[in-house]
Design a protein around this motif. Structure first.
Motif, PDB file in Angstrom:
ATOM      1  N   SER A  97       0.806  -1.217   0.000  1.00 47.05           N
ATOM      2  CA  SER A  97       0.000   0.000   0.000  1.00 47.05           C
ATOM      3  C   SER A  97       0.844   1.274   0.000  1.00 47.05           C
ATOM      4  O   SER A  97       2.041   1.251   0.273  1.00 47.05           O
ATOM      5  N   TRP A 110       1.311   5.619   1.025  1.00 43.22           N
ATOM      6  CA  TRP A 110       1.294   6.400   2.269  1.00 43.22           C
ATOM      7  C   TRP A 110       0.346   7.586   2.210  1.00 43.22           C
ATOM      8  O   TRP A 110       0.052   8.197   3.229  1.00 43.22           O
ATOM      9  N   GLY A 139       8.211  -2.531   6.648  1.00 47.87           N
ATOM     10  CA  GLY A 139       9.468  -2.458   5.908  1.00 47.87           C
ATOM     11  C   GLY A 139       9.333  -1.709   4.606  1.00 47.87           C
ATOM     12  O   GLY A 139       8.282  -1.137   4.298  1.00 47.87           O
ATOM     13  N   GLY A 193       8.281  -5.700   0.736  1.00 48.74           N
ATOM     14  CA  GLY A 193       7.303  -5.881  -0.341  1.00 48.74           C
ATOM     15  C   GLY A 193       7.681  -7.048  -1.234  1.00 48.74           C
ATOM     16  O   GLY A 193       6.845  -7.888  -1.585  1.00 48.74           O
ATOM     17  N   LEU A 199       5.825 -10.605  -2.131  1.00 50.30           N
ATOM     18  CA  LEU A 199       5.565 -11.107  -3.488  1.00 50.30           C
ATOM     19  C   LEU A 199       6.043 -12.547  -3.662  1.00 50.30           C
ATOM     20  O   LEU A 199       5.527 -13.280  -4.503  1.00 50.30           O
ATOM     21  N   GLY A 234       0.054   2.246  -5.482  1.00 47.45           N
ATOM     22  CA  GLY A 234       1.309   2.982  -5.436  1.00 47.45           C
ATOM     23  C   GLY A 234       1.675   3.500  -6.814  1.00 47.45           C
ATOM     24  O   GLY A 234       0.803   3.724  -7.661  1.00 47.45           O
ATOM     25  N   HIS A 255       6.795  -3.299 -11.810  1.00 49.10           N
ATOM     26  CA  HIS A 255       7.654  -4.344 -11.222  1.00 49.10           C
ATOM     27  C   HIS A 255       6.789  -5.493 -10.678  1.00 49.10           C
ATOM     28  O   HIS A 255       7.059  -6.673 -10.937  1.00 49.10           O
ATOM     29  N   LEU A 262      -2.759   2.763  -9.590  1.00 52.77           N
ATOM     30  CA  LEU A 262      -1.515   3.510  -9.813  1.00 52.77           C
ATOM     31  C   LEU A 262      -1.782   5.010  -9.905  1.00 52.77           C
ATOM     32  O   LEU A 262      -2.794   5.495  -9.418  1.00 52.77           O
ATOM     33  N   GLY A 283      -1.812   9.120 -11.574  1.00 57.47           N
ATOM     34  CA  GLY A 283      -2.678   9.856 -12.480  1.00 57.47           C
ATOM     35  C   GLY A 283      -2.044  11.182 -12.876  1.00 57.47           C
ATOM     36  O   GLY A 283      -1.016  11.592 -12.319  1.00 57.47           O
ATOM     37  N   CYS A 296      -3.862  10.660  -5.469  1.00 58.21           N
ATOM     38  CA  CYS A 296      -3.797  10.065  -6.804  1.00 58.21           C
ATOM     39  C   CYS A 296      -4.733  10.819  -7.746  1.00 58.21           C
ATOM     40  O   CYS A 296      -4.491  10.888  -8.942  1.00 58.21           O
ATOM     41  N   PHE A 310       2.634  15.011  -8.126  1.00 56.83           N
ATOM     42  CA  PHE A 310       2.425  14.573  -6.742  1.00 56.83           C
ATOM     43  C   PHE A 310       2.995  15.587  -5.758  1.00 56.83           C
ATOM     44  O   PHE A 310       3.756  15.267  -4.850  1.00 56.83           O
ATOM     45  N   LEU A 330      -7.148   8.322 -14.625  1.00 57.14           N
ATOM     46  CA  LEU A 330      -7.833   8.055 -13.363  1.00 57.14           C
ATOM     47  C   LEU A 330      -9.125   8.884 -13.257  1.00 57.14           C
ATOM     48  O   LEU A 330     -10.212   8.332 -13.212  1.00 57.14           O
TER      49      LEU A 330
HETATM   50  P1  NAD Z   1       5.504   3.462  -4.232  1.00 61.54           P
HETATM   51  O1  NAD Z   1       5.282   2.694  -5.463  1.00 61.54           O
HETATM   52  O2  NAD Z   1       6.826   4.118  -4.013  1.00 61.54           O
HETATM   53  O3  NAD Z   1       5.286   2.535  -2.946  1.00 61.54           O
HETATM   54  C1  NAD Z   1       4.070   1.845  -2.729  1.00 61.54           C
HETATM   55  C2  NAD Z   1       4.342   0.610  -1.901  1.00 61.54           C
HETATM   56  O4  NAD Z   1       5.160  -0.291  -2.645  1.00 61.54           O
HETATM   57  C3  NAD Z   1       5.077   0.876  -0.589  1.00 61.54           C
HETATM   58  O5  NAD Z   1       4.519   0.055   0.404  1.00 61.54           O
HETATM   59  C4  NAD Z   1       6.503   0.446  -0.913  1.00 61.54           C
HETATM   60  O6  NAD Z   1       7.243   0.032   0.219  1.00 61.54           O
HETATM   61  C5  NAD Z   1       6.276  -0.698  -1.867  1.00 61.54           C
HETATM   62  N1  NAD Z   1       7.376  -0.949  -2.797  1.00 61.54           N
HETATM   63  C6  NAD Z   1       8.201  -0.017  -3.350  1.00 61.54           C
HETATM   64  N2  NAD Z   1       9.047  -0.627  -4.207  1.00 61.54           N
HETATM   65  C7  NAD Z   1       8.759  -1.953  -4.177  1.00 61.54           C
HETATM   66  C8  NAD Z   1       9.280  -3.095  -4.836  1.00 61.54           C
HETATM   67  N3  NAD Z   1      10.297  -2.983  -5.707  1.00 61.54           N
HETATM   68  N4  NAD Z   1       8.732  -4.303  -4.589  1.00 61.54           N
HETATM   69  C9  NAD Z   1       7.682  -4.431  -3.742  1.00 61.54           C
HETATM   70  N5  NAD Z   1       7.168  -3.379  -3.058  1.00 61.54           N
HETATM   71  C10 NAD Z   1       7.692  -2.163  -3.287  1.00 61.54           C
HETATM   72  O7  NAD Z   1       4.315   4.536  -4.163  1.00 61.54           O
HETATM   73  P2  NAD Z   1       4.023   5.611  -3.032  1.00 61.54           P
HETATM   74  O8  NAD Z   1       5.028   6.711  -3.110  1.00 61.54           O
HETATM   75  O9  NAD Z   1       3.833   4.947  -1.722  1.00 61.54           O
HETATM   76  O10 NAD Z   1       2.588   6.150  -3.462  1.00 61.54           O
HETATM   77  C11 NAD Z   1       2.403   7.199  -4.358  1.00 61.54           C
HETATM   78  C12 NAD Z   1       1.824   6.703  -5.657  1.00 61.54           C
HETATM   79  O11 NAD Z   1       0.642   5.959  -5.404  1.00 61.54           O
HETATM   80  C13 NAD Z   1       1.392   7.802  -6.590  1.00 61.54           C
HETATM   81  O12 NAD Z   1       1.785   7.486  -7.900  1.00 61.54           O
HETATM   82  C14 NAD Z   1      -0.128   7.817  -6.472  1.00 61.54           C
HETATM   83  O13 NAD Z   1      -0.785   8.347  -7.596  1.00 61.54           O
HETATM   84  C15 NAD Z   1      -0.407   6.371  -6.266  1.00 61.54           C
HETATM   85  N6  NAD Z   1      -1.708   6.166  -5.635  1.00 61.54           N
HETATM   86  C16 NAD Z   1      -2.722   5.647  -6.387  1.00 61.54           C
HETATM   87  C17 NAD Z   1      -3.969   5.466  -5.826  1.00 61.54           C
HETATM   88  C18 NAD Z   1      -5.118   4.920  -6.627  1.00 61.54           C
HETATM   89  O14 NAD Z   1      -6.134   4.633  -6.039  1.00 61.54           O
HETATM   90  N7  NAD Z   1      -4.995   4.766  -7.930  1.00 61.54           N
HETATM   91  C19 NAD Z   1      -4.185   5.808  -4.483  1.00 61.54           C
HETATM   92  C20 NAD Z   1      -3.133   6.328  -3.748  1.00 61.54           C
HETATM   93  C21 NAD Z   1      -1.886   6.496  -4.332  1.00 61.54           C
END
Ligand code: NAD
Length: 461
Positions: free
Chosen positions: A130, A132, A187, A192, A196, A207, A214, A230, A232, A263, A366, A392
């Motif tokens: 998830s 933050w 963590g 993450g 997986l 995220g 990935h 993801l 937007g 997002c 963002f 989105l």
């Molecule tokens: P992020 O992708 O950096 O991290 C998201 C999660 O993935 C975190 O828990 C992180 O620890 C984990 N993570 C990071 N790299 C990883 C890897 N290689 N393998 C497995 N897990 C990994 O995103 P973020 O900065 O936490 O969130 C911001 C993004 O999320 C923005 O792009 C935003 O638009 C998007 N978002 C989308 C929605 C939606 O509903 N579409 C809602 C909220 C946020």
């Protein structure tokens, strides 16, 4: 044991150090959750609902403390944290009201001794990685319906919202959800990736696009249910007949709420040339009135960025836009902020004279930054709104509903808004076109997504 440093983004102070779930710890929690899932699925729905109802009560009773935790670790203004938690309670109410209907077995055909039914069964063990920016919303969109539908859940909150994630786990367990049925994994990307690596029946991710890609690469060959929510680059079109001041006030909030870290933040505005100047003036005036301050102060609207590296992303977008002829009307750089020079502060920033050669109009920002582009007609606005890899949300401001419907029906976005923006409802599906992701949460379908339909052909003679 390795520890995760939790840093307050407003002050750079160390708030806490949390034990990290390494690969071995994740594997143990996954095995326990897999073993516990069948009993949870066999627990009557009324009992599962009672646990979630108790959990809701705990969240409501502790709302102020939970809001403070979220504000300290993410920098979100306290008022915005309270709004999120109150909104979360509403989502729980929706899920509770709809759960029974979703799980009802449906009979479609019953004739001459032949019966056809659809039974909705839980997926099994699901993982949730998830974000933050709205930890209660995006986490809760998965674990609340996931648990109600009878799944066990391994929940990895963002490393930037880990304390909130632990609070969710604690309250779920106190409410009666068995410890093994819901586990929080603390963590960074390593945790993450360890998640997986487990044998999962579903992976639900919220995220960034890069991490989503990935995860899709890792999960693709496994034939496991995969949902990706993801980013937007959400556009809005202000038509010639819109009230420029009312539209500007609404869109200033849509762009700057939570420091633009939603997002569905408004990230691009197209305004009809005939009202451009009035609109831009009203937007700048409104944004200027937003108070930057200590996230824990009641009157703060603009907090810091949660992640320090995002400052460089914004600086690069601004340098690129300026080099290509954009005009900066407000802000435009990092700020010393209100906390003695520490923290990830950035000025609320407004640009006009932008175009689609600029990263500012193409890549997710963002942050508290908005670009405004002049358009001459609907066709130009629609073409520009659709000129994105994302999809989105999108919006239109005009007094005429029919006009808005005509424009929005031509825009590729999972959610569309008439005279509003940056809005999410538990009753409606949340999904995106293109690189904004696959699958959906919220709505009745956002409950059903945590089940699989099993087809029964039953002959009684
Ligand atoms: P992020 O992708 O950096 O991290 C998201 C999660 O993935 C975190 O828990 C992180 O620890 C984990 N993570 C990071 N790299 C990883 C890897 N290689 N393998 C497995 N897990 C990994 O995103 P973020 O900065 O936490 O969130 C911001 C993004 O999320 C923005 O792009 C935003 O638009 C998007 N978002 C989308 C929605 C939606 O509903 N579409 C809602 C909220 C946020």
């Amino acid at each position: 044991m390795k520890l995760l440093d939790v840093i307050n983004p407003a002050t750079e102070e160390l708030i806490s150090q949390l034990p990290i779930d390494d690969g071995a710890a994740v594997a143990v929690k996954a095995q326990k959750a897999r073993n516990a899932q069948a009993a949870w699925a066999a627990t009557p729905l009324s009992e599962r609902m009672a646990c979630i109802q108790r959990f809701r009560g705990f969240v409501q009773a502790q709302l102020d403390d939970l809001a403070k935790i979220m504000s300290q670790e993410t920098g979100k203004p306290l008022g915005h944290s309270r709004n999120e938690l109150n909104g979360f309670l509403g989502r729980v109410d929706f899920f509770l009201a709809e759960a029974e209907g979703i799980l009802k077995t449906e009979t479609f055909y019953h004739q001459d001794g032949m019966c056809e039914q659809i039974q909705h069964i839980p997926l099994g063990l699901i993982g949730n990685i998830s974000a933050w920016n709205y930890p209660w919303f995006v986490g809760g969109n998965v674990f609340v319906p996931g648990l109600l539908m009878g799944n066990a859940v391994l929940y990895k909150p963002s490393e930037f919202a880990a304390m909130s994630g632990l609070a969710m786990g604690r309250l779920l367990h106190e409410a009666g959800i068995p410890e093994d049925v819901f586990a929080t994994l603390i963590g960074t990307a390593d945790t993450g990736n360890a998640l997986l690596a487990q044998q999962l029946d579903g992976m639900f991710f919220t995220g960034s696009l890069a991490t989503g890609q990935h995860i899709a690469n890792v999960m693709g060959p496994r034939m496991t249910k995969l949902q990706l929510e993801l980013g937007g680059k959400d556009p809005t079109y202000v038509c010639a007949d819109a009230d420029p001041v009312i539209a500007a006030q609404s869109l200033a909030d849509g762009a700057m709420y939570n420091a633009g870290q939603s997002c569905c933040s408004v990230e691009r505005i197209y305004v009809h040339a005939s009202i451009h100047d009035q609109f831009v003036q009203a937007l700048v005036d409104t944004v200027r009135s937003f108070k930057m301050g200590d996230p824990l102060a009641a009157d703060t609207y603009l907090g810091p960025l949660t992640r320090a590296p995002q400052i460089k992303v914004l600086e690069d977008q601004i340098a690129d836009a300026k080099a290509k002829g954009a005009r900066c009307l407000l802000g435009g750089q990092r700020s010393k902020g209100p906390m003695g020079g520490k923290g990830n502060w950035f000025e609320a920033t407004v640009f006009d004279k932008v175009n689609h050669s600029m990263a500012l109009m193409r890549d997710e920002s963002f942050g508290p930054i908005i670009g405004i582009q002049k358009v001459n007609d609907d066709a130009e606005a629609i073409r520009l709104m659709n000129d994105t890899q994302y999809g989105l949300t999108a919006g239109v401001y005009t007094p005429k509903e029919q006009h808005a419907r005509e424009v929005l029906s031509q825009v590729r976005a999972g959610t569309v808004y008439w005279n509003c923006c940056d809005r999410v409802s538990p009753r409606l599906p949340w999904s995106g076109y293109g690189q904004s992701g696959v699958g959906l949460t919220l709505s009745r379908e956002g409950l059903a997504t945590f089940t699989r339909p099993k087809a029964w052909h039953l002959r009684s003679n």
